[in-house]
Design an enzyme around this catalytic site. Sequence first.
Site, PDB file in Angstrom:
ATOM      1  N   LYS A 129      13.525  26.502-115.945  1.00  0.00           N
ATOM      2  CA  LYS A 129      12.562  26.970-116.996  1.00  0.00           C
ATOM      3  C   LYS A 129      11.750  25.609-117.990  1.00  0.00           C
ATOM      4  O   LYS A 129      12.532  24.610-117.859  1.00  0.00           O
ATOM      5  CB  LYS A 129      12.761  28.078-118.135  1.00  0.00           C
ATOM      6  CG  LYS A 129      13.665  27.304-119.290  1.00  0.00           C
ATOM      7  CD  LYS A 129      13.235  26.484-120.293  1.00  0.00           C
ATOM      8  CE  LYS A 129      14.407  25.956-121.201  1.00  0.00           C
ATOM      9  NZ  LYS A 129      13.610  24.873-121.799  1.00  0.00           N
ATOM     10  N   ASP A 159      18.549  30.095-124.759  1.00  0.00           N
ATOM     11  CA  ASP A 159      17.688  30.245-123.648  1.00  0.00           C
ATOM     12  C   ASP A 159      18.257  31.242-122.509  1.00  0.00           C
ATOM     13  O   ASP A 159      17.352  31.628-121.545  1.00  0.00           O
ATOM     14  CB  ASP A 159      17.738  28.881-122.941  1.00  0.00           C
ATOM     15  CG  ASP A 159      16.756  27.845-123.689  1.00  0.00           C
ATOM     16  OD1 ASP A 159      16.170  28.053-124.750  1.00  0.00           O
ATOM     17  OD2 ASP A 159      17.027  26.659-123.320  1.00  0.00           O
TER      18      ASP A 159
END
Length: 310
Positions: A16, A147
Amino acid sequence: MSELAGASLTYSAPAKINLYLGVGPTRSDGYHDLASLFVALDVYDMLRVRPSDAWHLAVTADSATVSSSAVPVGSDNLVYRAAVALARHTGHPLQARVELSKTIPVAAGLAGGSSDAAAALVALNDLWGTGCTTDDLVAIAATLGSDVPFCLIGGAAVGSGRGEKLDVVPCSAHSLHWVLATSTGELGTRAVYEEFDRLTAGYLVPTPDVPDALLGALTAADPHTVAAHVSNDLQDPAISLMPGLRSVLAAGRDAGALAQVVSGSGPTVAFLTADRAHAGQVQDRLRGVPTVRAALHATGPVAGPAGVVR
Ligand code: C5P
């Protein structure tokens, strides 16, 4: 519970980046409230799971992007921690043979470890037949790291709270082209947040918000407008700890990237480009920078952990 007898299952675990990372004041629990726009990209670790009567984890690393010595293999490995959390939640014994094949660099701001953990939750839930819903897995993911919930859902999403509260942003897959300049060095997430606190001490840190114009531009797959709003409050602290990042950012800017931003807590730098050919030009320039380990072309958004047919 129906365990898949003898089956080997393989899952992709995407990296990401944060197109936007606004960091708010320190909370009483030591974390910071965030306004983050996460996007999953098509640079993947791979996770293979098989039935076993004990726990085994083997890790291999692509030497072009990852130092194998940097990948934890014991109780610090997030795949192991995810397996323990799922086993505790479901009562299933901690039994699987797991092979993790790393391409996403470690401590790089690309959520590689978090994505491995998310893939492990999905893979072991399938292997063990434990029947957890996505909501169950997202709740377990939040206990593993800020995350990990985003890594579980993938695509694009706005993260608030410490990053774990998510609102999905609708957008077309593979609509934007990026170059990821990975670094020969590493930055620890905690250290970068501590540097943020040091640099902002004595200032009023406002509550952050992702600009609506950025969300609209991402949904419309308009790279020029996305470029105008890309931002990361952890960029200055990351540069303060690793001043060589300035020359990486400058090299991509000189090569005509539409925007450049440190990803998450760094040190990977993400460069937005107009298309595949433009990305190739930016890659060529970055490969000449001594502190750049690899310059990877990546597109996104892409889905979260997905089963791969082998
Ligand atoms: O949640 P995670 O374990 O990934 O966070 C690593 C470190 O990053 C935390 O210990 C904290 O120092 C910092 N952090 C923070 N605020 C957040 C997310 C992480 O201060 N929203």
